[in-house]
Design an enzyme around this catalytic site. Structure first.
Site, PDB file in Angstrom:
ATOM      1  N   ARG A 116       0.789  -1.231   0.000  1.00 16.84           N
ATOM      2  CA  ARG A 116       0.000   0.000   0.000  1.00 16.84           C
ATOM      3  C   ARG A 116       0.823   1.284   0.000  1.00 16.84           C
ATOM      4  O   ARG A 116       0.295   2.350  -0.288  1.00 16.84           O
ATOM      5  CB  ARG A 116      -0.995  -0.008   1.162  1.00 16.84           C
ATOM      6  CG  ARG A 116      -0.376  -0.141   2.524  1.00 16.84           C
ATOM      7  CD  ARG A 116      -1.454  -0.313   3.577  1.00 16.84           C
ATOM      8  NE  ARG A 116      -0.855  -0.528   4.884  1.00 16.84           N
ATOM      9  CZ  ARG A 116      -1.537  -0.754   5.975  1.00 16.84           C
ATOM     10  NH1 ARG A 116      -2.858  -0.797   5.935  1.00 16.84           N
ATOM     11  NH2 ARG A 116      -0.932  -0.915   7.134  1.00 16.84           N
ATOM     12  N   HIS A 174      41.402  -6.097   0.532  1.00 17.99           N
ATOM     13  CA  HIS A 174      41.157  -6.031  -0.905  1.00 17.99           C
ATOM     14  C   HIS A 174      41.342  -7.389  -1.569  1.00 17.99           C
ATOM     15  O   HIS A 174      42.241  -8.133  -1.163  1.00 17.99           O
ATOM     16  CB  HIS A 174      42.149  -5.029  -1.517  1.00 17.99           C
ATOM     17  CG  HIS A 174      41.887  -4.739  -2.957  1.00 17.99           C
ATOM     18  ND1 HIS A 174      40.785  -4.045  -3.388  1.00 17.99           N
ATOM     19  CD2 HIS A 174      42.585  -5.090  -4.066  1.00 17.99           C
ATOM     20  CE1 HIS A 174      40.829  -3.958  -4.715  1.00 17.99           C
ATOM     21  NE2 HIS A 174      41.897  -4.589  -5.149  1.00 17.99           N
TER      22      HIS A 174
HETATM   23  P1  NDP Z   1       5.918  -6.442   8.557  1.00 14.52           P
HETATM   24  O1  NDP Z   1       5.388  -5.668   9.702  1.00 14.52           O
HETATM   25  O2  NDP Z   1       7.364  -6.382   8.234  1.00 14.52           O
HETATM   26  O3  NDP Z   1       5.124  -6.064   7.240  1.00 14.52           O
HETATM   27  C1  NDP Z   1       3.735  -6.120   7.184  1.00 14.52           C
HETATM   28  C2  NDP Z   1       3.310  -5.577   5.846  1.00 14.52           C
HETATM   29  O4  NDP Z   1       1.907  -5.759   5.725  1.00 14.52           O
HETATM   30  C3  NDP Z   1       3.602  -4.102   5.665  1.00 14.52           C
HETATM   31  O5  NDP Z   1       4.055  -3.881   4.363  1.00 14.52           O
HETATM   32  C4  NDP Z   1       2.226  -3.476   5.879  1.00 14.52           C
HETATM   33  O6  NDP Z   1       2.043  -2.312   5.131  1.00 14.52           O
HETATM   34  C5  NDP Z   1       1.340  -4.537   5.306  1.00 14.52           C
HETATM   35  N1  NDP Z   1      -0.040  -4.446   5.807  1.00 14.52           N
HETATM   36  C6  NDP Z   1      -0.456  -4.491   7.086  1.00 14.52           C
HETATM   37  N2  NDP Z   1      -1.786  -4.381   7.138  1.00 14.52           N
HETATM   38  C7  NDP Z   1      -2.214  -4.255   5.865  1.00 14.52           C
HETATM   39  C8  NDP Z   1      -3.479  -4.079   5.271  1.00 14.52           C
HETATM   40  N3  NDP Z   1      -4.584  -4.016   6.004  1.00 14.52           N
HETATM   41  N4  NDP Z   1      -3.539  -3.968   3.926  1.00 14.52           N
HETATM   42  C9  NDP Z   1      -2.424  -4.041   3.187  1.00 14.52           C
HETATM   43  N5  NDP Z   1      -1.199  -4.184   3.682  1.00 14.52           N
HETATM   44  C10 NDP Z   1      -1.099  -4.300   5.014  1.00 14.52           C
HETATM   45  O7  NDP Z   1       5.436  -7.935   8.859  1.00 14.52           O
HETATM   46  P2  NDP Z   1       5.905  -9.324   8.288  1.00 14.52           P
HETATM   47  O8  NDP Z   1       4.721 -10.199   8.466  1.00 14.52           O
HETATM   48  O9  NDP Z   1       6.549  -9.211   6.980  1.00 14.52           O
HETATM   49  O10 NDP Z   1       6.983  -9.760   9.347  1.00 14.52           O
HETATM   50  C11 NDP Z   1       6.630  -9.762  10.729  1.00 14.52           C
HETATM   51  C12 NDP Z   1       7.819  -9.464  11.572  1.00 14.52           C
HETATM   52  O11 NDP Z   1       8.631 -10.611  11.638  1.00 14.52           O
HETATM   53  C13 NDP Z   1       8.735  -8.372  11.001  1.00 14.52           C
HETATM   54  O12 NDP Z   1       8.305  -7.090  11.355  1.00 14.52           O
HETATM   55  C14 NDP Z   1      10.053  -8.731  11.583  1.00 14.52           C
HETATM   56  O13 NDP Z   1      10.125  -8.153  12.853  1.00 14.52           O
HETATM   57  C15 NDP Z   1       9.983 -10.250  11.672  1.00 14.52           C
HETATM   58  N6  NDP Z   1      10.690 -10.868  10.532  1.00 14.52           N
HETATM   59  C16 NDP Z   1      12.031 -10.705  10.448  1.00 14.52           C
HETATM   60  C17 NDP Z   1      12.733 -11.253   9.407  1.00 14.52           C
HETATM   61  C18 NDP Z   1      14.196 -11.036   9.349  1.00 14.52           C
HETATM   62  O14 NDP Z   1      14.785 -10.700  10.366  1.00 14.52           O
HETATM   63  N7  NDP Z   1      14.836 -11.193   8.190  1.00 14.52           N
HETATM   64  C19 NDP Z   1      12.080 -12.024   8.356  1.00 14.52           C
HETATM   65  C20 NDP Z   1      10.662 -12.125   8.533  1.00 14.52           C
HETATM   66  C21 NDP Z   1      10.001 -11.558   9.581  1.00 14.52           C
HETATM   67  P3  NDP Z   1       2.531  -0.862   5.642  1.00 14.52           P
HETATM   68  O15 NDP Z   1       4.015  -0.873   5.608  1.00 14.52           O
HETATM   69  O16 NDP Z   1       1.905   0.023   4.638  1.00 14.52           O
HETATM   70  O17 NDP Z   1       1.986  -0.719   7.024  1.00 14.52           O
END
Ligand code: NDP
Length: 455
Positions: free
Chosen positions: A197, A434
């Site tokens: 979004r 390097h």
């Molecule tokens: P995130 O919080 O990273 O991302 C959630 C996404 O969903 C965002 O892009 C958000 O959009 C979108 N979203 C939420 N609600 C809606 C809605 N109603 N409509 C449309 N889009 C929506 O969550 P993830 O599930 O990807 O991961 C969860 C957590 O797990 C992460 O925050 C992280 O802490 C952890 N994680 C860590 C990893 C790593 O260390 N490599 C890998 C995977 C997970 P918007 O940004 O616009 O709010």
């Protein structure tokens, strides 16, 4: 009152296991309750299998690159059933190690779902246990009500258990999970469309990283749909319809819900202790991880602060040390490095440029962007992006941001320098190694920008 245990931990994920073992080392009588597999999200259905899938995607790319490096390479196709079988074996092995570690530490594993029934009391099935201290480490799970109809879509748990990948899929969300899986799956066969979004993926990351991530996803063939969250999702003909604004509709055989995760607090019986989770379902804790109820602590995703495995582990050990070891220990959360395991990966430590400016810093921004040697040799297009934020008044390096091969390995080490308070002069005084990409971080001499800009 004599309790069955000194500490009873709810949830045998990374945080809970670390806390219970550390408490046992201090001599406490400890039990840990788990209703699913030992190891939790990270080991069983998160970081570990995800990274194994990332390695598969990386190897697939390697076949194409190998030609450029002089190899004869035949046709190669990813066979998900073979990966799935090996993954299952590896996860069983890791779970076995976790179980052995608990037993070796003399932590009693109680299998079943825990429900708190009153102060110091937890019920698991028909059995009731008492403990002087409770630690809630129940983690989080995928949000299933973010968009009407999305509850029928798959989650990352489902994806990692697939035997066959769909030929085409949509991913909804633009965060860690959405970006990582879009990047991997696009390299493993499926045609991927990513709906998010905001105008760029990875809200909360530095603008440079977000822009570079979008370009990298596009280069991998991911169809990007910025500013485009479905209004609702409908099931149709064995697949899904994404209903978008302006009466647009797209159908997909498979949809991944990557719209975030929510703390697992429902059904835990927290109300019997007077603990009310916030509207995200998170348990509020103080700096010592103590909840509003005496002798009840919470760590990790269930507190919805920095939802990363190493953070939960550090919090769990801090609680155990405080209760049974040598007193209170405050954690430093300012320099927590994190990575997004897309290809090429992102790694970051410290504030974004916008956050640093909002905190009142005057900044010297050092940026570079180049085609790494491995890519240049095969006329590849993949680029590496690096950024250092330096406080213009103190010369302290505030942040390191990178997208490029090996970024997590490089930035983890630089996080030590930042934790130790390294200045830009320290970076400049470090002799380069390097030929590496990492050397660029100690060779950045020209300020790219001053921020805020002085006009
Ligand atoms: P995130 O919080 O990273 O991302 C959630 C996404 O969903 C965002 O892009 C958000 O959009 C979108 N979203 C939420 N609600 C809606 C809605 N109603 N409509 C449309 N889009 C929506 O969550 P993830 O599930 O990807 O991961 C969860 C957590 O797990 C992460 O925050 C992280 O802490 C952890 N994680 C860590 C990893 C790593 O260390 N490599 C890998 C995977 C997970 P918007 O940004 O616009 O709010």
């Amino acid at each position: 009152m004599a309790f069955d245990f000194d500490l009873l931990v709810l949830g045998a994920g990374s945080g809970g296991v670390a806390a219970s073992r550390r408490a046992a080392v201090h001599g406490a009588r400890v039990a840990i309750v788990e209703g699913s597999r030992v190891g939790g999200t990270c080991v069983i259905r998160g970081c570990v299998p995800k990274k194994l899938l990332m390695y598969a995607a990386q190897l697939g790319e390697g076949f194409a690159q190998a030609r450029g490096y002089g190899f004869d390479v035949g046709d190669s196709h990813f066979q998900m059933p073979r990966w799935a079988a090996s993954k299952a074996t590896e996860i069983d092995r890791l779970e076995g190690i976790y179980r052995k570690m608990l037993a070796g530490s003399k932590v009693e594993l109680i299998e079943g779902w825990a429900r708190i029934t009153g102060p110091n009391t937890v019920q698991v099935g028909e059995r009731t246990f008492t403990a002087q201290h409770l630690l809630v480490a129940t983690g989080s799970s995928t949000v299933r009500d973010s968009i009407p109809g999305i509850e029928a879509c798959a989650t990352s748990d489902d994806l990692l258990d697939l035997q066959h990948l769909p030929s085409e899929l949509a991913i909804i969300g633009g965060g860690f999970i959405a970006v990582e899986f879009a990047s991997m799956l696009a390299r493993l066969g499926p045609k991927v469309s990513l709906y998010y979004r905001d105008r760029l993926p990875l809200r909360g990351f530095d603008e440079m990283l977000r822009t570079a991530a979008a370009s990298a996803l596009q280069a991998a063939g991911v169809e990007l749909h910025p500013g485009s969250a479905p209004l609702r999702v409908q099931q149709a003909d064995g697949g899904f319809l994404l209903v978008l604004s302006g009466d647009r509709v797209r159908d997909f055989p498979w949809v991944l819900n990557a719209t975030g995760r929510r703390p697992n607090t429902e059904g835990l019986g927290l109300e019997t202790l007077g603990i009310t989770p916030n509207d995200q379902g998170a348990i509020f804790v103080d700096d010592e991880h103590e909840t509003s109820a005496p002798n009840v602590y919470a760590i990790g995703d269930v507190t919805n602060r920095i939802n990363l495995t190493p953070v939960a582990i550090a919090q769990g050990r801090a609680v155990a040390d405080r209760l049974f070891g040598k007193g209170s220990r405050q954690m430093n959360w300012a320099q927590v490095a994190s990575a997004v395991f897309m290809l090429p990966p992102i790694a970051t430590v410290g504030p974004t440029e916008a956050q640093a400016l909002a905190a009142g810093h005057r900044l010297k921004v050092f940026e570079t962007d180049f085609r790494p040697m491995k890519q240049a040799f095969i006329e590849g297009h993949e680029r590496t992006h690096m950024k250092l934020l330096v406080d213009a008044d103190t010369d302290l390096v505030l942040a390191v941001h990178m997208l490029g091969a090996d970024a997590p390995e490089i930035v983890q080490s630089l996080a030590v320098a930042l934790t130790a308070g390294a200045s830009k002069a320290d970076f400049d005084n470090t002799v380069a190694m390097h030929p590496t990409a990492a050397e660029e971080f100690v060779l950045l001499r020209e300020v790219s920008r001053l921020a805020p800009t002085t006009t």
